[in-house]
Design an enzyme around this catalytic site. Structure first.
Site, PDB file in Angstrom:
ATOM      1  N   TYR A   1       7.198   5.825   3.745  1.00 26.01           N
ATOM      2  CA  TYR A   1       8.054   6.552   2.746  1.00 26.01           C
ATOM      3  C   TYR A   1       9.333   6.884   3.516  1.00 26.01           C
ATOM      4  O   TYR A   1      10.398   7.565   2.997  1.00 26.01           O
ATOM      5  CB  TYR A   1       7.706   7.596   2.075  1.00 26.01           C
TER       6      TYR A   1
ATOM      7  N   ALA B   1       0.766  -1.239  -0.038  1.00 26.16           N
ATOM      8  CA  ALA B   1       0.110   0.003   0.092  1.00 26.16           C
ATOM      9  C   ALA B   1       0.770   1.109   0.010  1.00 26.16           C
ATOM     10  O   ALA B   1       2.078   1.299   0.574  1.00 26.16           O
ATOM     11  CB  ALA B   1      -0.997  -0.056   1.214  1.00 26.16           C
ATOM     12  N   LYS B   2       0.384   2.323  -0.584  1.00 24.32           N
ATOM     13  CA  LYS B   2       1.064   3.479  -0.568  1.00 24.32           C
ATOM     14  C   LYS B   2       0.706   4.363   0.461  1.00 24.32           C
ATOM     15  O   LYS B   2      -0.099   5.339   0.598  1.00 24.32           O
ATOM     16  CB  LYS B   2       0.652   4.227  -2.128  1.00 24.32           C
ATOM     17  N   ILE B   3       1.452   3.939   1.839  1.00 33.71           N
ATOM     18  CA  ILE B   3       1.163   4.688   2.883  1.00 33.71           C
ATOM     19  C   ILE B   3       2.247   5.669   3.413  1.00 33.71           C
ATOM     20  O   ILE B   3       3.509   5.488   3.043  1.00 33.71           O
ATOM     21  CB  ILE B   3       0.951   3.696   4.010  1.00 33.71           C
TER      22      ILE B   3
END
Ligand code: PMP
Length: 302
Positions: A160, A154-156
């Site tokens: 990052y 998932a792009k949480i």
């Protein structure tokens, strides 16, 4: 990377001036990283401005939000429509779009239950993300987040920091981009890109599991098959990568970027790179609307 602001940002259903689209200090996501976001490119084509894979990116935004229990109070279609409207209002012809959803003001403690949910979309003109035509990559001493530590597909927002830390490390050593290995020592991906290698005319890319399922990766795999290349998704090691004929990274911001050097080792075919060049050409034909097979991937701003 300094960016040029545009006039409007869409925030919670309304257009605000760029300078007014702010958040409060006591914003849950600012403290704990439980938000989700996307990066989308839009291009100036002969038929007007077009967004690449808008619906797929927004679908992934909703998937990532779902992972952290964040319920976006709009439909995917409403968010896509708001994106189109934002581009129309900002009159930017090409660049980058950043949808983001987060837990808002007034709740602290790790459990975000009950915190307000916010969503915004910004856009700005953006040229090449990795400035050089070919790049030098260094394997980070940090590994890609373990798929059992978080839902790493998932792009949480919080994920990052893994990438930021790796980028800081490799830039300090004079390289352009970081490469992550996974928890088993397999090649995983770049700080914000997927990776491919070419060996004897076959494209090889890490299988899903520890990586983000990139939409550019998906596009490149389709285009490679169209061009008659065999594409294999499998685990492989750094030693295999060093011996590749060609290596390139793929991502929305980076697009298709040829790799010249990995950890002081020069990639044999970096200069000629026939497969990378063919794929780059094919990708450009898609994002310009020239390749009609993939017209479904373009949303035009009329
Ligand atoms: N991996 C990571 C960690 C990324 O941040 C990105 C950029 N979203 C990618 C891969 C490439 O994904 P996409 O092609 O969908 O931009």
């Amino acid at each position: 990377m300094k960016l040029t602001p545009t006039k409007y940002i869409w925030m919670d259903g309304k257009f605000k001036l760029w300078k007014d689209a702010t958040v409060h200090l006591i914003t849950h996501t600012l403290h704990y990283g439980a938000g989700s976001f996307e990066g989308i490119r839009f291009y100036d084509t002969p038929n007007g401005t077009a967004v690449f894979r808008l619906q797929d990116h927004i679908k992934r935004l909703f998937y990532s939000s779902g992972v952290i229990g964040l319920k976006i109070p709009f439909t995917q279609k409403q968010v896509c429509d708001a994106t189109v409207e934002l581009l129309r209002k900002n009159k930017t012809k090409s660049g980058y779009i950043r949808p983001i959803s987060w837990y808002g003001e007034g709740h602290m403690g790790l459990d975000p239950s009950g915190a307000p949910v916010n969503i915004a979309i910004a856009c700005w003109p953006w040229g090449a993300y990795l400035a050089a035509e070919t790049i030098r990559v260094m394997t980070s001493s940090f590994i890609r987040i373990h798929p059992k530590s978080t839902r790493s597909d998932a792009k949480i927002n919080g994920h990052y920091f893994n990438s930021v830390e790796a980028v800081l490390e490799v830039k300090k050593a004079g390289y352009d981009e970081a490469l992550f290995l996974d928890f088993e020592g397999n090649v995983a991906e770049g700080s914000g890109e997927n990776i491919f290698m070419v060996k004897n005319g076959v494209l090889i890319t890490p299988a899903l599991g520890s990586i983000l399922s990139g939409l550019t990766r998906d596009a490149v795999m389709s285009l490679a098959k169209d061009l008659g290349y065999k594409v294999v998704e499998k685990k492989f090691k750094l030693a295999d990568l060093y011996k590749a004929d060609e290596v390139f990274l793929t991502g929305t911001a980076a697009e298709i970027v040829p790799v010249r050097v990995i950890d002081k080792k020069t990639i044999a075919g970096w200069k000629e790179r026939p497969v990378t060049r063919a794929l780059d050409k094919a990708f450009k034909a898609v994002i310009s609307g020239e390749n009609r097979k993939y017209k479904k991937w373009l949303t035009y701003i009329k």
